[in-house]
Design a protein around this motif. Sequence first.
Motif, PDB file in Angstrom:
ATOM      1  N   GLY A  84       0.795  -1.221   0.000  1.00 30.65           N
ATOM      2  CA  GLY A  84       0.000   0.000   0.000  1.00 30.65           C
ATOM      3  C   GLY A  84       0.826   1.270   0.000  1.00 30.65           C
ATOM      4  O   GLY A  84       0.263   2.372   0.035  1.00 30.65           O
ATOM      5  N   GLY A  85       2.146   1.142  -0.045  1.00 30.12           N
ATOM      6  CA  GLY A  85       3.001   2.311  -0.128  1.00 30.12           C
ATOM      7  C   GLY A  85       3.285   2.693  -1.570  1.00 30.12           C
ATOM      8  O   GLY A  85       2.627   2.216  -2.505  1.00 30.12           O
ATOM      9  N   LEU A  86       4.259   3.548  -1.777  1.00 31.24           N
ATOM     10  CA  LEU A  86       4.649   3.999  -3.113  1.00 31.24           C
ATOM     11  C   LEU A  86       6.172   4.030  -3.191  1.00 31.24           C
ATOM     12  O   LEU A  86       6.851   4.373  -2.230  1.00 31.24           O
ATOM     13  N   ARG A  87       6.701   3.686  -4.379  1.00 30.59           N
ATOM     14  CA  ARG A  87       8.134   3.782  -4.636  1.00 30.59           C
ATOM     15  C   ARG A  87       8.357   4.869  -5.669  1.00 30.59           C
ATOM     16  O   ARG A  87       7.808   4.808  -6.781  1.00 30.59           O
ATOM     17  N   VAL A  88       9.119   5.877  -5.317  1.00 30.54           N
ATOM     18  CA  VAL A  88       9.403   7.003  -6.190  1.00 30.54           C
ATOM     19  C   VAL A  88      10.755   6.770  -6.848  1.00 30.54           C
ATOM     20  O   VAL A  88      11.762   6.532  -6.156  1.00 30.54           O
ATOM     21  N   VAL A  89      10.791   6.817  -8.175  1.00 30.06           N
ATOM     22  CA  VAL A  89      12.036   6.636  -8.919  1.00 30.06           C
ATOM     23  C   VAL A  89      12.236   7.861  -9.807  1.00 30.06           C
ATOM     24  O   VAL A  89      11.446   8.106 -10.722  1.00 30.06           O
ATOM     25  N   VAL A  90      13.282   8.635  -9.526  1.00 25.53           N
ATOM     26  CA  VAL A  90      13.646   9.777 -10.357  1.00 25.53           C
ATOM     27  C   VAL A  90      14.796   9.336 -11.254  1.00 25.53           C
ATOM     28  O   VAL A  90      15.915   9.106 -10.796  1.00 25.53           O
ATOM     29  N   GLY A  91      14.495   9.181 -12.552  1.00 25.91           N
ATOM     30  CA  GLY A  91      15.525   8.859 -13.522  1.00 25.91           C
ATOM     31  C   GLY A  91      16.003  10.134 -14.189  1.00 25.91           C
ATOM     32  O   GLY A  91      15.228  11.078 -14.373  1.00 25.91           O
ATOM     33  N   PHE A  92      17.293  10.150 -14.571  1.00 23.33           N
ATOM     34  CA  PHE A  92      17.835  11.366 -15.187  1.00 23.33           C
ATOM     35  C   PHE A  92      18.983  10.998 -16.122  1.00 23.33           C
ATOM     36  O   PHE A  92      19.616   9.934 -15.978  1.00 23.33           O
ATOM     37  N   LEU A  93      19.241  11.865 -17.073  1.00 22.00           N
ATOM     38  CA  LEU A  93      20.366  11.693 -17.982  1.00 22.00           C
ATOM     39  C   LEU A  93      21.578  12.391 -17.371  1.00 22.00           C
ATOM     40  O   LEU A  93      21.575  13.626 -17.227  1.00 22.00           O
TER      41      LEU A  93
END
Length: 990
Positions: free
Chosen positions: A950-959
């Motif tokens: 029930g949680g969330l996983r935040v993934v910030v991808g970048f170049l």
Amino acid sequence: MARARPDAVALVHGGTTVRYGELDRAADGHATRLAALGVGRGDVVPVLLPRSATLITTMLGILKVGAAYALLDVHWPDGRVQEVLDQLDARLVVASAEVSGRTTWTPPATLDAATLDAGPADFEPVEVDGGDPCCVFFTSGTTGRAKCVLTPHRAIVRLFRPGSFARFDADTVVPQAAPQPWDGFALELWSVLLSGGTSLLVDEPYLSAQTLRDGVARHGVDTAWITSSLFNMIVDEDPAAFRGMGQVMIGGERLSAPHVRRFLAAHPDIVLLNGYGPVESTVFATTHRISAADCDRPTGIPIGRPVPDTQVHVLDGTRPCEVGETGELCVAGDGLAIGYLGADDATAEKFVEVTIDGVPTRVYRTGDTGWWDADGLLHYAGRRDRQVKVRGHRVEPAEIERQVERALGARRCVVLPRRDAAGTVDGLVAFCVPAVDGDPLVGARDALSGVVVHYHLPDVVLAVAEFPLTGNGKLDEDALLALVPDSAVYVGGLAGEQDPLVVQVARVFAAVLDQAEVSPDVAFTALGGTSLGAGRVCARLAAELGRPVPVSRLLGNPTARALAGWLRSTGETGGEDTAPPVDVPLSPMQVGFLTRHLLEPDDRSGHCLGTWIVDGDLDRQAMNAALARVHHRHEALRAAYSPGRKPFAKAVDVPAPELTVMDEAPSVDAAVSALRAELRQQLDLRDGRVWRAALVPLSGQGGVFGYVVHHIAFDGWSEAVFARDLAAAYRGGLDHAPGLADTWSLRQDYLRHADLERQRAWAKEELRDLPQLVYPVGPDAPDHEPGRVEEVLTPADVAVLDAAADAAGVTRFVALLAAYGRALAELSGQDDFAVGVPVAQRADHRLHDVVGCHVDLVCVRLRGDAGSLTHVGDLVRRAFEAQDVGFGEVVRLVNPPRSSRTPLFQNLFAYQDNTPPDLPLDDVATRFLRQPYLGLPTEVQTDVWPTDDGGLRVVVGFLPAAVAVGFADDLAKRFADLVRARPETPEDAS
């Protein structure tokens, strides 16, 4: 709502959109004219208008002058209209010129609704209190006359306050399809207008499966009220029509546990509510959220607990019954009607005062019986009198008997309900002793159709010489019902019919009517068909023909031959003249993917990965066969994608990819690394080699299995479809899916109904002079695999976010985007920039099971207070309303300054709530592994993935070559911190 959110959409009707500010101003114009004619507080104004925006503004105008509205049905026979007008004793009726011009009733003064739009916009509404009359509903009466139920304002308002029985807020979209004289009409309309949501006005006779599906896909319908009979029909014929809904309210009749059980199994995430309440207690007196366990109760599904400001008492006379003891259901509280207009005796009989726990209490005696269980749930036991519910309408057989006797001159009539196998009333039979002995009453039903309302019209009218009696001298109802033939016999079947489409339609008629054969030249209703039966016909034809068949078209073309003629004339039955092209045009998104693939061969942002850890020995031969079956099922996976002035796709006979079996790896990490290297290899879109699959065995047992598909043939939705089909194929079974040409045609059919010019105008205005978002520059190095930063949000964090979203009346996505926008604004120092948001383009349900690229990008411009939930919610709504114009066309319309960066926005934000891909294989266990992207299409891409707890996983991808790693790290942390904190709501800003 008009003052707080004047630009929010209040009504949608066909291609017309009415916003709250416009609705309020139009209602002021109506009110001004009505007041000038002397209409004021306490008056009752009958309204004879078809379902339209004008109808709604008329109602509001009536309320603004302190009067009450009474909605009559434009399809009622003139005799019924005259009877009701006499009872209302109205001196003014609002009607359209068309309705007024075709009537034989004698109205009081008639006001043409078309003249009501003029008037000043500064009208001051008349103040009323909660006990003042608001509206009149109509129900059946034993005297042969309709009962006019006068309902106060508080009865309606009580239902839609925060914390009520269902969620009604600014994001709620409800189809308005209930008959206008019903209290169900009030449920559908006021649930959204009192909550800031949107009402979708439906032109169909009722909410058919196709209408529901279109409403979900095109307008975001998430809530609906459906009678039990209609619910059963949709579950039987087209259960996928509910997909995308958030909550469904059913009731009006006893529920069918098998139908409810099938619905819950197919749609476990949709809230299903059972609602109970006679019109005298306004819409619902009790509701119950249905669970699968309720379907196994021997006493049936409970009707639940009282709604707000409502009390229900189970009485034996005036004595409250004990738990488990059956008594009469008596309703009290704010939902009670004022009484019956012009029927003081009936009001005194049904609305009585009883003393409960020493307190004198006004109650409505429903005539229904029920009992409380030990858990405080109310159960329905049946009626005390003859009253029945027929397809959602409460019917007094005595009223219909009086109507039939008057219309046919019969000496006596008895009307009995006919029940299906589940015990639900599915029709009425009228048994008549004719005025002339031996009269077979041929054509009696047709004669009645012009006299009685449609839900009073018996399905069968039979002449009898006398009424059989039981040994006790009572009417023998079973003996009467035994006289009804199982099915009618009609002259002229299908023998010799040469038109295959006519034969097809007639066979569907016969199947729905449970007859061996029907004449193609006899109307469906004359064959014994009902309105819900018409819905079944249309649902089955839609499935067989692969195209929508509205119920209104069957009612307008009532014979099989006429309906087949309409189907052919519309040119959508698969004939040569309308065959879609073999070379299927690419969507704007696909053109972008193809262009990037050709210009930048080393780019991997279009590579979509799927990976599973396999525990056990994979049957490689079975997997190779499964890959071939999936390849053959989905044309997008075996198509050649060709560039040129008009890029296109064409299915080709390219072999399915063989499973590449690599060297054993010593660990899962090593296997995943080897698999990524294998799947990084270039794909060849022009030759139709758009995907491949590989297996890296592990030392000992098991391995890592994965695939790569180019984005031109795949999207996030496709993940679950691909996995499901691969698992089914591994077990040896899989059929074909719609091809490229079919899916292209479905998309074109959808776009024909979209208001593209309005959307283009919005895009040009909203995205003009859009600044680029500037990031701190990364190291001067060539791009390699994207960098990524992760943050985890716990279920408690998500609960905080959801509470704030609920308080502001927005979705979780909007709350996430608001936090993300605020983080970007703080870190970049900019307060005007855009974020790209992927959106699914699968409006038609037939696209739900197809692998392919059915996605586009919406450009959401965040400016002003990017952290305000209501502000961002409004920005998102406007952007999403313009999503039918493809992103490529938006770029051409706006024509931003050219640069090497992504036009309009330089980052993507995606809430990845698609169905997780599950790969259940025989004899081996699999676990899905979400891999990092091989490439990114923009400098920053942020994904939010739901987790199992029930949680969330935040993934910030970048170049890394374009964005400093420190900025990405700060963005992920600040975004997560803003989510964990309570986002700003309107109350904070005030």
